[in-house]
Design an enzyme around this catalytic site. Structure first.
Site, PDB file in Angstrom:
ATOM      1  CE  LYS A 132     122.177  18.629 -74.268  1.00 45.81           C
ATOM      2  NZ  LYS A 132     123.211  17.786 -73.609  1.00 45.81           N
ATOM      3  NE  ARG A 182     119.611  13.214 -77.441  1.00 42.79           N
ATOM      4  CZ  ARG A 182     119.401  13.933 -76.349  1.00 42.79           C
ATOM      5  NH1 ARG A 182     118.523  14.910 -76.359  1.00 42.79           N
ATOM      6  NH2 ARG A 182     120.067  13.667 -75.254  1.00 42.79           N
ATOM      7  NE  ARG A 227     122.085  15.405 -64.748  1.00 38.47           N
ATOM      8  CZ  ARG A 227     121.999  15.298 -66.071  1.00 38.47           C
ATOM      9  NH1 ARG A 227     121.987  16.386 -66.818  1.00 38.47           N
ATOM     10  NH2 ARG A 227     121.944  14.131 -66.637  1.00 38.47           N
ATOM     11  NE  ARG A 271     118.617  12.630 -66.660  1.00 40.97           N
ATOM     12  CZ  ARG A 271     118.976  13.296 -67.762  1.00 40.97           C
ATOM     13  NH1 ARG A 271     118.879  14.613 -67.783  1.00 40.97           N
ATOM     14  NH2 ARG A 271     119.410  12.667 -68.818  1.00 40.97           N
ATOM     15  NE  ARG A 275     122.377  10.288 -71.153  1.00 42.59           N
ATOM     16  CZ  ARG A 275     122.444  10.921 -69.981  1.00 42.59           C
ATOM     17  NH1 ARG A 275     122.604  10.228 -68.862  1.00 42.59           N
ATOM     18  NH2 ARG A 275     122.364  12.229 -69.929  1.00 42.59           N
TER      19      ARG A 275
HETATM   20  P1  AP5 Z   1     123.320  19.842 -67.330  1.00 39.61           P
HETATM   21  O1  AP5 Z   1     122.998  21.279 -67.574  1.00 39.61           O
HETATM   22  O2  AP5 Z   1     122.302  18.995 -66.641  1.00 39.61           O
HETATM   23  O3  AP5 Z   1     123.817  19.137 -68.678  1.00 39.61           O
HETATM   24  P2  AP5 Z   1     122.993  18.689 -69.974  1.00 39.61           P
HETATM   25  O4  AP5 Z   1     123.893  18.985 -71.126  1.00 39.61           O
HETATM   26  O5  AP5 Z   1     121.633  19.304 -69.976  1.00 39.61           O
HETATM   27  O6  AP5 Z   1     122.941  17.128 -69.719  1.00 39.61           O
HETATM   28  P3  AP5 Z   1     121.810  16.020 -69.967  1.00 39.61           P
HETATM   29  O7  AP5 Z   1     122.374  14.761 -69.324  1.00 39.61           O
HETATM   30  O8  AP5 Z   1     120.472  16.476 -69.470  1.00 39.61           O
HETATM   31  O9  AP5 Z   1     121.814  15.906 -71.490  1.00 39.61           O
HETATM   32  P4  AP5 Z   1     121.307  14.742 -72.345  1.00 39.61           P
HETATM   33  O10 AP5 Z   1     121.238  15.402 -73.663  1.00 39.61           O
HETATM   34  O11 AP5 Z   1     122.129  13.514 -72.250  1.00 39.61           O
HETATM   35  O12 AP5 Z   1     119.918  14.323 -71.658  1.00 39.61           O
HETATM   36  P5  AP5 Z   1     118.398  14.560 -72.055  1.00 39.61           P
HETATM   37  O13 AP5 Z   1     117.618  14.748 -70.831  1.00 39.61           O
HETATM   38  O14 AP5 Z   1     118.287  15.597 -73.149  1.00 39.61           O
HETATM   39  O15 AP5 Z   1     124.709  19.833 -66.502  1.00 39.61           O
HETATM   40  C1  AP5 Z   1     125.239  18.622 -65.971  1.00 39.61           C
HETATM   41  C2  AP5 Z   1     125.768  18.871 -64.539  1.00 39.61           C
HETATM   42  O16 AP5 Z   1     126.891  19.757 -64.574  1.00 39.61           O
HETATM   43  C3  AP5 Z   1     124.740  19.530 -63.624  1.00 39.61           C
HETATM   44  O17 AP5 Z   1     124.891  18.976 -62.341  1.00 39.61           O
HETATM   45  C4  AP5 Z   1     125.123  21.000 -63.620  1.00 39.61           C
HETATM   46  O18 AP5 Z   1     124.767  21.644 -62.406  1.00 39.61           O
HETATM   47  C5  AP5 Z   1     126.646  20.944 -63.799  1.00 39.61           C
HETATM   48  N1  AP5 Z   1     127.141  22.054 -64.611  1.00 39.61           N
HETATM   49  C6  AP5 Z   1     126.597  22.543 -65.751  1.00 39.61           C
HETATM   50  N2  AP5 Z   1     127.327  23.525 -66.266  1.00 39.61           N
HETATM   51  C7  AP5 Z   1     128.408  23.662 -65.428  1.00 39.61           C
HETATM   52  C8  AP5 Z   1     129.554  24.487 -65.436  1.00 39.61           C
HETATM   53  N3  AP5 Z   1     129.753  25.411 -66.399  1.00 39.61           N
HETATM   54  N4  AP5 Z   1     130.465  24.318 -64.462  1.00 39.61           N
HETATM   55  C9  AP5 Z   1     130.277  23.424 -63.498  1.00 39.61           C
HETATM   56  N5  AP5 Z   1     129.214  22.596 -63.416  1.00 39.61           N
HETATM   57  C10 AP5 Z   1     128.291  22.712 -64.380  1.00 39.61           C
HETATM   58  O19 AP5 Z   1     118.015  13.173 -72.763  1.00 39.61           O
HETATM   59  C11 AP5 Z   1     117.851  11.967 -72.003  1.00 39.61           C
HETATM   60  C12 AP5 Z   1     117.366  10.834 -72.906  1.00 39.61           C
HETATM   61  O20 AP5 Z   1     116.087  11.196 -73.522  1.00 39.61           O
HETATM   62  C13 AP5 Z   1     118.270  10.504 -74.108  1.00 39.61           C
HETATM   63  O21 AP5 Z   1     119.319   9.619 -73.743  1.00 39.61           O
HETATM   64  C14 AP5 Z   1     117.255   9.871 -75.097  1.00 39.61           C
HETATM   65  O22 AP5 Z   1     116.984   8.535 -74.734  1.00 39.61           O
HETATM   66  C15 AP5 Z   1     115.988  10.701 -74.870  1.00 39.61           C
HETATM   67  N6  AP5 Z   1     115.860  11.847 -75.810  1.00 39.61           N
HETATM   68  C16 AP5 Z   1     115.883  13.165 -75.471  1.00 39.61           C
HETATM   69  N7  AP5 Z   1     115.745  13.937 -76.561  1.00 39.61           N
HETATM   70  C17 AP5 Z   1     115.645  13.104 -77.638  1.00 39.61           C
HETATM   71  C18 AP5 Z   1     115.529  13.313 -79.041  1.00 39.61           C
HETATM   72  N8  AP5 Z   1     115.485  14.553 -79.571  1.00 39.61           N
HETATM   73  N9  AP5 Z   1     115.476  12.212 -79.847  1.00 39.61           N
HETATM   74  C19 AP5 Z   1     115.525  10.973 -79.333  1.00 39.61           C
HETATM   75  N10 AP5 Z   1     115.656  10.696 -77.996  1.00 39.61           N
HETATM   76  C20 AP5 Z   1     115.710  11.759 -77.155  1.00 39.61           C
END
Ligand code: AP5
Length: 215
Positions: free
Chosen positions: A15, A90, A129, A162, A173
């Site tokens: 994402k 979410r 990552r 992270r 997660r």
């Molecule tokens: P990346 O693009 O970083 O993936 P992502 O889907 O963004 O992963 P996240 O781990 O950031 O998502 P998340 O939803 O768990 O975390 P968030 O920060 O929102 O890609 C991953 C890796 O793969 C990278 O190294 C990239 O380079 C590589 N890659 C990508 N695409 C590729 C491809 N096509 N081919 C090869 N490699 C590739 O949330 C964290 C925490 O915050 C949650 O657990 C929760 O506690 C809290 N939180 C956040 N939002 C909310 C909400 N709305 N409500 C409640 N709690 C929340």
């Protein structure tokens, strides 16, 4: 062309990577709720203090905090320019609140892009990552490397790994995604806005597929 976009998918499905590409090529705002919450933790603000233990355990941060942080972002957002919203909503309840906020400004969500991903592929991705603590841009040490090793291309800040990418937290997660976030697929299908993307494609090919969905 559609400019108000929701990015849906399990942890590590890409994402943030697509959000950064949309920001660069479509000039929309890229907003990651997780990044905004981690910045609050860094600042040691009241919101950050509330959010920190939930993030550390891989659970959802309480809605009250999420709505305060995301509501503040939305207040200042230019909805004509548009957004790629990554990590919010979410849950179906969060999606309804977002729809309400956008309805007040008559600028609804136009597209929800859903990434599919399996756990093993994701564990490999997240092991490599690295993220920028300043601007939130994400890299992979092999697949999406920065131009200079260990430094953000955009702001030259030193990249970090992270703490919630540890295996046990990551599995939690995924479980939270399966039970609480996956129902959003039906929610946006019901609105006729959902497009599913295969996340196993290389970033440039996947971006081309996303671009086609923008219409
Ligand atoms: P990346 O693009 O970083 O993936 P992502 O889907 O963004 O992963 P996240 O781990 O950031 O998502 P998340 O939803 O768990 O975390 P968030 O920060 O929102 O890609 C991953 C890796 O793969 C990278 O190294 C990239 O380079 C590589 N890659 C990508 N695409 C590729 C491809 N096509 N081919 C090869 N490699 C590739 O949330 C964290 C925490 O915050 C949650 O657990 C929760 O506690 C809290 N939180 C956040 N939002 C909310 C909400 N709305 N409500 C409640 N709690 C929340």
């Amino acid at each position: 062309m559609k400019r108000r976009i929701i990015l849906l998918g399990p942890p590590g499905s890409g994402k943030g990577t697509l959000g950064a590409q949309l920001k660069e090529k479509l000039a929309v705002g890229h907003v990651c709720s997780g990044h905004l919450l981690r910045q609050e933790v860094e600042k040691n603000s009241l919101f950050g203090k509330t959010a920190q233990p939930y993030i550390a355990r891989g659970e959802l941060v309480p809605d009250e905090t999420v709505f305060a942080v995301m509501g503040n972002w939305l207040q200042h957002a230019n909805l004509e320019v548009g957004f790629a919203l990554d990590g919010f909503p979410r849950t179906v309840d969060q999606a309804k609140v977002l729809d309400g906020w956008l309805a007040e400004r008559a600028r609804p969500v136009e597209l929800a892009l859903l990434f599919t991903a399996d756990l093993e592929e994701t564990l490999e991705r997240l092991a490599g990552r690295r993220s920028c603590p300043q601007c939130g841009r994400v890299y992979h040490v092999k697949r999406v490397p920065p131009r200079v090793a260990g430094r953000c291309d955009d702001c030259q800040t030193e990249l970090v790994q992270r703490s919630d990418d540890r295996d046990s937290v990551l599995r939690q997660r995924f479980e939270v995604y399966r039970t609480k976030t996956a129902p959003l697929q039906d929610y946006y299908t019901g609105q006729g806005k959902l497009v599913v993307l295969d996340t196993s494609m290389e970033p440039e090919r996947r971006f081309a597929a996303a671009w086609a969905a923008l219409g």
